[in-house]
Design a protein around this motif. Sequence first.
Motif, PDB file in Angstrom:
ATOM      1  N   TRP B  90      70.490   0.281 -22.561  1.00 37.53           N
ATOM      2  CA  TRP B  90      69.417   0.086 -21.583  1.00 37.53           C
ATOM      3  C   TRP B  90      68.163  -0.565 -22.173  1.00 37.53           C
ATOM      4  CZ3 TRP B  90      73.331   2.229 -19.074  1.00 37.53           C
ATOM      5  CH2 TRP B  90      73.357   2.086 -17.689  1.00 37.53           C
ATOM      6  N   GLU B  91      68.110  -0.647 -23.506  1.00 38.41           N
ATOM      7  CA  GLU B  91      66.879  -1.127 -24.147  1.00 38.41           C
ATOM      8  C   GLU B  91      66.428  -2.486 -23.610  1.00 38.41           C
ATOM      9  OE1 GLU B  91      66.645  -0.901 -28.500  1.00 38.41           O
ATOM     10  OE2 GLU B  91      65.446  -2.733 -28.434  1.00 38.41           O
ATOM     11  N   THR B  92      67.359  -3.421 -23.571  1.00 32.40           N
ATOM     12  CA  THR B  92      66.964  -4.758 -23.113  1.00 32.40           C
ATOM     13  C   THR B  92      66.613  -4.755 -21.628  1.00 32.40           C
ATOM     14  OG1 THR B  92      69.300  -5.267 -22.854  1.00 32.40           O
ATOM     15  CG2 THR B  92      68.224  -6.076 -24.857  1.00 32.40           C
ATOM     16  N   LEU B  93      67.264  -3.881 -20.850  1.00 34.86           N
ATOM     17  CA  LEU B  93      66.955  -3.838 -19.421  1.00 34.86           C
ATOM     18  C   LEU B  93      65.536  -3.331 -19.186  1.00 34.86           C
ATOM     19  CD1 LEU B  93      70.279  -2.402 -17.923  1.00 34.86           C
ATOM     20  CD2 LEU B  93      69.536  -4.783 -18.056  1.00 34.86           C
ATOM     21  N   VAL B  94      65.149  -2.330 -19.962  1.00 41.38           N
ATOM     22  CA  VAL B  94      63.861  -1.679 -19.747  1.00 41.38           C
ATOM     23  C   VAL B  94      62.694  -2.496 -20.326  1.00 41.38           C
ATOM     24  CG1 VAL B  94      62.530   0.430 -20.188  1.00 41.38           C
ATOM     25  CG2 VAL B  94      64.968   0.580 -19.707  1.00 41.38           C
ATOM     26  N   TYR B  95      62.952  -3.225 -21.412  1.00 38.00           N
ATOM     27  CA  TYR B  95      61.863  -3.957 -22.074  1.00 38.00           C
ATOM     28  C   TYR B  95      61.928  -5.479 -21.880  1.00 38.00           C
ATOM     29  CZ  TYR B  95      60.444   0.261 -24.627  1.00 38.00           C
ATOM     30  OH  TYR B  95      59.998   1.509 -24.975  1.00 38.00           O
ATOM     31  N   ARG B 122      59.840   4.060 -20.391  1.00 38.65           N
ATOM     32  CA  ARG B 122      59.552   3.517 -21.723  1.00 38.65           C
ATOM     33  C   ARG B 122      59.067   4.598 -22.687  1.00 38.65           C
ATOM     34  NH1 ARG B 122      57.018  -2.607 -21.112  1.00 38.65           N
ATOM     35  NH2 ARG B 122      58.799  -3.506 -20.017  1.00 38.65           N
ATOM     36  N   GLU B 123      58.444   5.662 -22.162  1.00 36.41           N
ATOM     37  CA  GLU B 123      58.030   6.766 -23.039  1.00 36.41           C
ATOM     38  C   GLU B 123      59.265   7.376 -23.712  1.00 36.41           C
ATOM     39  OE1 GLU B 123      54.898   8.251 -23.685  1.00 36.41           O
ATOM     40  OE2 GLU B 123      53.830   6.679 -22.591  1.00 36.41           O
TER      41      GLU B 123
END
Lengths: 219, 420
Positions: B90-95, B122-123
């Motif tokens: 999910w990292e790329t989706l969220v950032y 993001r927290e």
Amino acid sequence: MTDTEFLLWVRGPAFEIATIIFTLGVVLRILEIVFLGRKANLAEARGSATAGGIRTIITRSVPESGTFKRSTFVIVAGYLFHIGLFVTIFLFAPHILTFESVLGFSWPALPTAIVDATAVVTVITLLVVLIHRMQDPVMRFLSGFQDYLVWLVTFLPLVTGYIAFHRVGPAPQMLIAIHILSVEALMVLFPFTKLMHAFTLFMSRWYNGAISGYRGVNS
Amino acid sequence: MTGATLERGINALKEQIDAPVAAFFSSCVHCGMCSEACLFFTETGEPKYTPIHKLEPMRKIWYQEYTLWGRLGKMLGLSKPVTDAELTDWETLVYDSCTMCGRCSMVCPVGNDITYMIRKMREGMAASGHAPPGLIGATQRAVTIGSPMGVKLPALQAQINHVEKETGIPVPVDVEGAEYMCLLSSMEIMNFPEYIGAISRIFKHAGVSWTLSSEAFEATNSGIQIGVSEIAAELVQRIVTAAEKLKVKAVISPECGHAYMAIRWEGPNLVGRPFSFKVLHILEVLDDLREQGRLKLSGKEAQRLTYHDPCQVSRRGGVVQQPRNLMDMVAENFVEMPDNGTMNWCCGAGGGVSSNERADDLRLKAFNRKKEQLDAIQVEGLVSACSNCRIHLEDGLEEYHMDLPVLSLTETIAEHLAEN
């Protein structure tokens, strides 16, 4: 169990159980949300959170024009089947009698022919909506078991009601019993699925509007 | 950001879940309309960029922890806990594919404020060690050096000297009792020092007392973009301390979207108390001066100009009408883009995306949305009020071979000041 006994059970104890699960479930879900609470906003307000919340509850029912152009099908089909469900559930004379027996008050019904036609349109719309959910890349991607289950328990009461009303088949009591049973399935699943949006969307719009309204933005 | 573990991430996410989040997740019917509001979906057609999908791990945690049905399922082992691998996915989706622009929050028919949840998500991502390297670097520089771009006081002083020579007006620094304390973004100091000259000239023209602080001149807040509230609070506190020391009436956020969000709307909540001073965006200050008749301008830009609303200034910040009043003062031919104001499309690089080099290709692809908006109105110039938007707009225009100047609204006003 004879057809009559089955119908009596469905209309009696089963309906009571479904009503209790539905009512307690909905109340529980709403309390689960409310009791999570939220922190007070310490930033100086530019606008009113309350006014914003109320405004968004109302205005979010009407899509902004650019959004309407981009999501025309979802919006039109969505409106159609929601209005259709409202008419068939709440404005059909026999249903109003049922509501009166539970709630103690009633309201005027629409002519049966109109409700009947609405039911047909709603069934067709729901079928189209299902096909769209399975074919549209985004909706197919987002959809899981619950999305299809919820579609089914919404669809079944309409179809069984239509069949029972037109007495298609040899056993009218059985038809009406199956219809009521399908409604009970809907009621029992309601609090534990996305069907809850019928209640919680007012909370969501309220929070969205309040967050924006506080900053002086109409959302 | 040290000691990041899955457990810390999950706990952070649990802490972030409040009544609005629970209402939002309870209400989503998977209609997919938020995808059409997101430039990362519209320009790629990839369903994974559907905004609500970017929150799936957080939704799972809400369901498993804060609903009766979900708790039962978890106890019986029917639902799997969120894993580290899942958060990695999910990292790329969220950032990378979310600028927290807030457009989806305007469109959702049940009223979900999806952006509000991304900020919270993001927290958990940062606490579990899933923040992008580019943002981690920017945040570390912000904490240790005082600027995400590593800009130190001597660099600012050099720019001030340069500006003072050019304008012939002294730039006040650390003046106690000034009415306003101005903040700057590193991008302004390094790429657009003209902004400093512009406010210096405008404030002299309008007779406004102002100052910079040598202790807190940086307005941007990487802590908010990466999602580490402790760091965000520390960065806000530096500004609060400086503003209280100089006893100013108000702090002015510069032409930067997220800086305004950070200090105006998140600031008091991060430090846990209301401010003793006001926080204004530079456009609010300029519009007030206009209303008071203290801005006397001469001549207007003749070319066809439009205004790009920085998301955090307009849609998420509430400064929507002020830039339009100001545009009317300086532009003879001001035209609006097809979607404008609170429905404007993001430039594609806000919310930390510009500090995240990994997302460069994606943000340039998403820029096609802005290109189409601009193509529809055939303008000769683009005005905005966010240096981050500006840099990315210039980058995007170059990528798409569009020859359009990108102007700062504040600088454009300064250029049209009538001679005293």
